[in-house]
Design an enzyme around this catalytic site. Structure first.
Site, mmCIF file in Angstrom:
data_model
loop_
_atom_site.group_PDB
_atom_site.id
_atom_site.type_symbol
_atom_site.label_atom_id
_atom_site.label_comp_id
_atom_site.label_asym_id
_atom_site.label_seq_id
_atom_site.Cartn_x
_atom_site.Cartn_y
_atom_site.Cartn_z
ATOM 1 N N ASP A 557 0.843 -1.184 0.000
ATOM 2 C CA ASP A 557 0.000 0.000 0.000
ATOM 3 C C ASP A 557 0.883 1.240 0.000
ATOM 4 O OD1 ASP A 557 -2.772 1.172 0.471
ATOM 5 O OD2 ASP A 557 -1.666 2.007 2.161
ATOM 6 N N GLU A 586 1.572 0.290 -4.969
ATOM 7 C CA GLU A 586 1.100 1.576 -5.465
ATOM 8 C C GLU A 586 2.288 2.522 -5.560
ATOM 9 O OE1 GLU A 586 -3.343 2.333 -3.991
ATOM 10 O OE2 GLU A 586 -1.944 2.092 -2.334
#
Length: 862
Positions: A557, A586
């Site tokens: 994340d 990400e």
């Protein structure tokens, strides 16, 4: 702390009125009616420096979202905020948190931690309280507030520099005569931040010798009292890492005959192990730990300590901090204490460590992202252990019209990997109240190395959550599905309450130049992976999960918060275990104080081989920007998007000067159109094409998914995308009810044809290596784009000795188009607007082919 908004602080959740007006209406729920109060609240706030610019008050009612209230008045005490809190019920509390907002960041700084109002005048429905900077106490009488002169902070900024702050200003030029240090340490000079001012409450003291962090001096300031100096900014220097970074094992090192405990806390003056008899106990047996190498503390408990409940306790200056061991591998209910475990006792029957389904190149992956609770919680799921790890592991479950649900549905779909939203122990769900509906995505880490208790059948038993998670992993492996874990090392739920900050204050997080916490994550803090012990923790944690739980991949994340070196060390460590373990993340470029050349984002993808980034170029190219609700993309009517789609089709590599994004290789690209974040594709289509029919939206949706599954790179599907999942317009469902988040198995039955189409696309992708090329040079050599009408993209993938040439055509127009084929040979149709798969649907002969509106066609040379 209750904050409305996106887990990364970007969006606001839509109201239920809007939700109810969309494609489906939510089931009616009966809510018990209780008397609610509206309370008039007056809050007096004092900052000892008198600096109120940008400060406001965040307040909330218990279990409700917060709201910002300005300070609108002054008195002799300080600033005043007046507001109303509605919807309060018997026993509720009111939360308060002063924060400083800036134009680019409304959470630029917060003052200490949450304050709580627990009482108010119920006859008048009003309350007046006094709070002050740096304290979490709420005073109901101004006379109780102690504002007598005192030292607020005395910390070591550098090895020979102490920063001192007081709660009252003083004449700084006379301060040297009034300040002394113990242990014979002399003050060589003093420095005021603003020498033009005659009075200040902040000074820098330069000493005549280097300071000892583990034995700091005591500072005495005439008129302000005494305080033991603590480590401050010095912990964020390179010298600190060089001096104290430790390479050995940390945490509880279990053996049947003894357990060694090793803690890293180099700025502590003392450290203790606290052993408890029961998880609810407030007091335990304190065992002194001995100082070891590199700032470590150690002690040993003889005998078999399996099941021992413990915490760690360190003395920082004049204060003792108690914290859960960051390296604890088992925790009590709600993760408030650690547990020593013999991990061999946690293995379920049939556990096969290090045995997993065979897998080839990363580009062979088709990832299915889901949430443990979402998958099974629907009343018609046919799953017994709803919302649990064991629910994921159930086989033979059926829903409406006999459709397969849960694991059987995933297996039937044909994907290769299942990615779970966070399954480590997170903070936002109360594991002691699981009889009440609670939901959260889980992006609020509490204990990184222990599973989440709300997904276990018994959260009070620390072994149960581990055994049942392992059982889930093993069952998926037995069904030839690999497992990815979503990891969130980029921030913590609450810095002040985090074990990292309690044990080594100021070290594990990034700070701005003004001393405030960095906030590139949008949730109030960024961890500092570039510091050696934060990096070590991330690497140690990931490798622990990979080894102990036999996991097959990790989704990072907000990976762009981390640094390149950390991510490469993670890759290297996992390669030693199993090179086929996937790392995806990400790779957004986030505003955190880190050298841009070191950020683990898309711009630096070339420095991170074997690490894939989510491709937002094709995501937004297909459906429109996720940050603009009404913006459309290729499939929903925006012209001129062909270039963006081509860039995604080639896997994000530098295919040509015109078609290039960030990847050096297709295994660095995750190709997708929707995920748990933002609107589902179906909801985005409703927003951007409100006048379209349901059938037309189905065509757009199907077209987008077909582009994802025929493009180069790593394919990624959001759970329910195959039956055009809706969240009823809720783009930020991180804590929304089950009715919003659950997989709707009734919808799965209604959209059976659409599911079959996606199954066919996955089958085709896995059967045809042409869609899964791993060599960028091979993509450049074999993939050729064809001339085609506007709002279409057509290309060929040349055959090899064992593979036939393919033609792929995507038509986003509302009308049919004619596309010229590369030659006039015969072509077998594998995909059209109705069906997809490896079976021939028909034959095309001639130089052109007609492609129906909003559809994909795949042809294979005969």
């Amino acid at each position: 702390m209750k904050r409305a908004g996106y887990k990364k602080g970007i969006a606001i959740m839509l109201s239920l009125m809007l939700i109810g007006s969309l494609f489906f209406t939510l089931p009616m729920q009966t809510v018990a009616q209780t008397e609610e109060d509206t309370v008039d609240v007056t809050v007096h706030y004092w900052r000892f420096g008198g600096d109120y610019e940008g400060w406001n008050l965040w307040a909330w009612a218990e279990e409700r979202d917060g709201k910002s209230y300005p300070f609108t008045a002054n008195d002799e005490y300080g600033k005043i905020a007046r507001f109303q809190i509605t919807g309060l019920q018997e026993g509720d509390q009111i939360g308060l948190l002063p924060r400083r907002s800036m134009p680019e960041n409304e959470w630029a700084e917060k003052d200490f931690s949450d304050r709580t109002i627990t009482q108010w005048n119920r006859e008048k429905n009003q309350v007046e309280v006094w709070i002050l900077q740096g304290e979490d106490t709420v005073y109901y009488d101004e006379k109780e507030v102690d504002r007598s002169p005192k030292i607020v902070d005395a910390s070591i900024d550098d090895w020979d520099t102490i920063s001192i702050r007081t709660n009252q200003p003083f004449a700084w030029q006379e301060a040297e005569k009034r300040i002394t240090l113990s242990d014979g340490i002399a003050i060589q000079s003093i420095e005021a931040p603003d020498p033009e001012q005659t009075e200040t409450n902040h000074l820098l003291l330069h000493t005549n010798q280097k300071l000892n962090l583990s034995q700091p001096p005591r500072l005495s300031f005439e008129g302000f009292g005494e305080k033991t100096v603590t480590a401050g900014k010095v912990v964020r220097t390179a010298t600190f890492d060089q001096r104290y970074a430790y390479n050995g094992e940390l945490g509880p090192l279990y053996d049947k005959k003894k357990t060694d405990f090793r803690l890293w806390a180099p700025t502590a003056q003392r450290a203790q192990l606290v052993v408890y008899d029961h998880w609810e106990d407030d007091e335990g047996q304190m065992i002194e730990m001995k100082a070891g190498k590199k700032g470590t503390w150690q002690t040993t408990l003889s005998g078999d300590q399996h099941g021992t409940i413990y915490t760690t306790r360190v003395k920082i200056g004049d204060k003792w901090n108690e914290a859960v061991d960051p390296y604890a591998k088992g925790v009590t209910v709600n993760g408030d204490k650690g547990i020593v475990l013999n991990l061999k006792n946690t293995n379920p029957k049939g556990w096969k460590p290090q045995k997993k389904p065979t897998f080839g190149e990363p580009t062979d992956a088709v990832i299915y992202e889901t949430h443990v609770r979402d998958l099974s919680i629907h009343p018609d799921s046919g799953i017994q252990h709803k919302g649990k790890f064991l629910g994921v592991a159930e086989k033979g479950t059926q829903g409406p019209n006999g459709v397969k649900t849960g694991l059987d549905h995933i297996k039937d779909l044909g994907v290769t990997h299942v990615q779970f939203l966070p399954i480590y122990d997170y903070a936002s769900v109360d594991e002691t109240r699981l009889d009440e509906p609670q939901f959260n995505w889980g992006y609020d880490p509490k204990n990184y190395n222990a599973p989440e208790g709300s997904y276990a059948t018994d959260p009070y038993h620390p072994v149960t959550r581990i055994t049942e998670l392992k059982q889930m992993v093993q069952t998926l492996h037995d069904e030839r599905l690999r497992v990815l874990m979503d990891v969130v090392y980029n921030h913590v739920y609450d810095v002040e309450q985090s074990s990292f900050h309690k044990l080594v204050p100021g070290y594990y997080f990034r700070y701005n130049e003004d001393g405030t916490l960095a906030n590139g994550t949008g949730v109030g803090n960024d961890t500092a992976s570039e510091r050696r012990m934060m990096r070590k923790f991330i690497v140690d944690s990931v490798t622990f999960w990979a080894k102990e739980y036999n996991l097959d991949g990790f989704r990072f994340d907000l990976m762009g918060i981390h640094d390149v070196d950390t991510m490469n060390e993670v890759r290297e460590a996992l390669d030693q275990i199993d090179p086929s373990i996937l790392i995806i993340g990400e790779g957004w470029d986030l505003n955190t104080p880190l050298d841009p050349a070191k950020k683990a984002n898309q711009k630096n993808a070339a420095q991170m081989a074997g690490i894939a980034h989510f491709n937002d170029y094709i995501r937004d190219g297909l459906k429109g920007s996720v940050f603009e609700e009404r913006d459309a993309g290729f499939v929903n009517g925006k012209p001129g998007m062909e270039r963006e789609i081509r860039r995604g089709i080639v896997g994000g590599i530098a295919y040509s000067e015109e078609l290039s994004t960030f990847a050096t290789s297709p295994d660095q690209t995750v190709t997708y159109v929707e995920a748990h974040d933002n609107h589902t594709l179906w909801d985005k289509l409703e927003l951007t094409q409100p006048d379209a029919s349901e059938e037309e939206r189905k065509q757009m949706h199907q077209l987008a998914t077909s582009i994802v599954l025929t493009s180069q790179g790593i394919s990624f599907l959001h759970a329910g995308q195959e039956f055009m999942r809706t969240k009823y317009g809720d783009e930020n469902s991180y804590k929304s009810p089950d009715q919003i988040n659950r997989l709707d198995w009734n919808r799965r039955a209604v959209f059976a044809n659409e599911v079959d189409y996606v199954k066919g696309l996955i089958q085709l992708r896995l059967a045809k290596p042409q869609f899964r090329l791993s060599d960028p040079d091979e993509i450049r050599e074999r993939l050729t784009f064809l001339n085609s009408p506007e709002n279409t993209v057509a290309y060929t993938i040349a055959g090899s000795q064992r593979e036939n040439t393919l033609v792929i055509i995507h038509n986003a127009n509302p009308d049919t188009v004619e596309v010229t084929l590369p030659d006039s040979d015969s072509w077998n149709v594998l995909v059209n607007e109705e069906r997809a798969g490896t079976q021939t649907l028909g034959t095309i002969k001639g130089k052109t082919v007609t492609v129906n509106p909003r559809s994909t066609m795949v042809l294979e040379k005969r």
